[in-house]
Design an enzyme around this catalytic site. Sequence first.
Site, PDB file in Angstrom:
ATOM      1  N   HIS A 134       6.832  -7.782  -2.035  1.00  0.00           N
ATOM      2  CA  HIS A 134       6.761  -6.847  -0.755  1.00  0.00           C
ATOM      3  C   HIS A 134       7.663  -7.305   0.182  1.00  0.00           C
ATOM      4  CE1 HIS A 134       2.654  -4.362  -1.947  1.00  0.00           C
ATOM      5  NE2 HIS A 134       2.767  -5.416  -1.953  1.00  0.00           N
TER       6      HIS A 134
ATOM      7  N   LYS B  81       1.201  -1.014   0.282  1.00  0.00           N
ATOM      8  CA  LYS B  81       0.332   0.027   0.030  1.00  0.00           C
ATOM      9  C   LYS B  81       0.306   1.167  -0.376  1.00  0.00           C
ATOM     10  CE  LYS B  81      -3.290  -1.142  -0.921  1.00  0.00           C
ATOM     11  NZ  LYS B  81      -3.572  -1.402  -2.074  1.00  0.00           N
TER      12      LYS B  81
ATOM     13  N   SER C 207      -4.054   3.275   4.300  1.00  0.00           N
ATOM     14  CA  SER C 207      -4.410   2.563   3.597  1.00  0.00           C
ATOM     15  C   SER C 207      -4.814   0.858   3.558  1.00  0.00           C
ATOM     16  CB  SER C 207      -3.428   2.791   2.359  1.00  0.00           C
ATOM     17  OG  SER C 207      -3.657   2.051   0.742  1.00  0.00           O
TER      18      SER C 207
HETATM   19  P1  A3P Z   1      -5.270   4.803  -0.334  1.00  0.00           P
HETATM   20  O1  A3P Z   1      -5.567   3.964  -0.222  1.00  0.00           O
HETATM   21  O2  A3P Z   1      -4.384   5.312  -0.021  1.00  0.00           O
HETATM   22  O3  A3P Z   1      -5.746   5.325  -1.608  1.00  0.00           O
HETATM   23  P2  A3P Z   1      -0.203  -0.518  -3.826  1.00  0.00           P
HETATM   24  O4  A3P Z   1       0.087  -0.566  -5.173  1.00  0.00           O
HETATM   25  O5  A3P Z   1       1.131  -0.082  -3.135  1.00  0.00           O
HETATM   26  O6  A3P Z   1      -1.725  -1.578  -3.335  1.00  0.00           O
HETATM   27  O7  A3P Z   1      -0.867   1.124  -2.994  1.00  0.00           O
HETATM   28  C1  A3P Z   1      -1.737   1.606  -3.427  1.00  0.00           C
HETATM   29  C2  A3P Z   1      -2.053   2.973  -2.967  1.00  0.00           C
HETATM   30  O8  A3P Z   1      -1.810   3.491  -3.478  1.00  0.00           O
HETATM   31  C3  A3P Z   1      -3.214   3.677  -2.777  1.00  0.00           C
HETATM   32  O9  A3P Z   1      -3.598   4.269  -1.435  1.00  0.00           O
HETATM   33  C4  A3P Z   1      -3.630   3.656  -4.264  1.00  0.00           C
HETATM   34  O10 A3P Z   1      -4.966   4.472  -3.677  1.00  0.00           O
HETATM   35  C5  A3P Z   1      -2.480   4.284  -4.425  1.00  0.00           C
HETATM   36  N1  A3P Z   1      -2.690   4.955  -5.801  1.00  0.00           N
HETATM   37  C6  A3P Z   1      -2.434   4.194  -6.719  1.00  0.00           C
HETATM   38  N2  A3P Z   1      -2.101   4.522  -7.799  1.00  0.00           N
HETATM   39  C7  A3P Z   1      -2.372   6.353  -7.205  1.00  0.00           C
HETATM   40  C8  A3P Z   1      -1.530   7.334  -8.173  1.00  0.00           C
HETATM   41  N3  A3P Z   1      -1.394   7.310  -9.813  1.00  0.00           N
HETATM   42  N4  A3P Z   1      -1.837   8.455  -7.532  1.00  0.00           N
HETATM   43  C9  A3P Z   1      -1.961   8.196  -6.264  1.00  0.00           C
HETATM   44  N5  A3P Z   1      -1.461   7.557  -5.734  1.00  0.00           N
HETATM   45  C10 A3P Z   1      -2.180   6.384  -6.197  1.00  0.00           C
END
Ligand code: A3P
Length: 293
Positions: A108, A48, A138
Amino acid sequence: MEETKIPQRLDVSSLRGIMLPQSTYENWETIWSFQAQPDDLFIATYPKAGTTWMQEIVDMIIHGGDKEICQRAPIHLRQPFIEMKRPFMPSGLELAEAMLPPRILKTHLPVQLVPPSIWEKDCKIIYVARNAKDNLVSYYHFQQMNRILPHPGTWPEYFEKFLAGEVPWGPWHDHVKGWWEAREHQRILYLFYEDMKKDPAHEIQKVMQFLEKDLGEKVIEEIVGHTSFQAMKENPMTNYCSHPCFDHSISPFIRKGTVGDWKTHFTVAQNERFDEDYRKTMKGTSLTFCNEL
Ligand code: A3P
């Protein structure tokens, strides 16, 4: 009538003190003997922290900003997740083994569990870190909507689990610190989610330099647009909408994408408790985070 295959929540098991999904734990010997290739590029994160965002940025850079090529498949098939084995799907290792070089791979794993061949082959690694408070929020929403991870319980329960490091892939602080130290002797580009939010073009430049690509201002602008929160939320190749393990009716995978969302979740008492714990676990490190923009 065809049977609908809905995955069930899996247990987690502790491997050298790190909680991992049961399927990763059971498959550990194979994961540990993973054979890296010298031109493999890894995207490593605590869950996340902005993994998918960086994955799409890298795919765009590698393909010279060609959006059509980046639509060839959902992100989890374009860039296999090496330690993951999900029900009804090929494992990350199987996907990786079927790929032609250069491969872009996701992990991860905390630094101490990285398969040795990745270090031996001196692979390049991009690590993205996110401030602990937003990372926790998140992750809480993610464990609710992820059908194969343990249910997070209530918010206060999850808050305590996160502080205790009793979440899949282990404690946040050890993860970010371990990779921070590793960058001193490995080819690791260490970036921050908050910097990507503040100035995406600047961070994309750093990734380009690390990958020895020079694409010019116009392409960088295209990459910024294509990997914006809204664009990735609407893009079926990045938003995981068709992934069987995720229940988007509970929470979308690309959920809020902000810095400071923790303020809408933490109570004053939780914030104080968190800060006190943070001072202890992060004592002595030169690593600093930004909790708001
Ligand atoms: P939130 O849950 O705070 O919205 P991962 O890809 O490591 O699983 O992380 C997911 C997190 O990154 C989520 O956070 C998601 O919304 C955010 N995320 C994904 N794409 C994004 C983007 N283009 N810009 C900003 N945040 C992004």
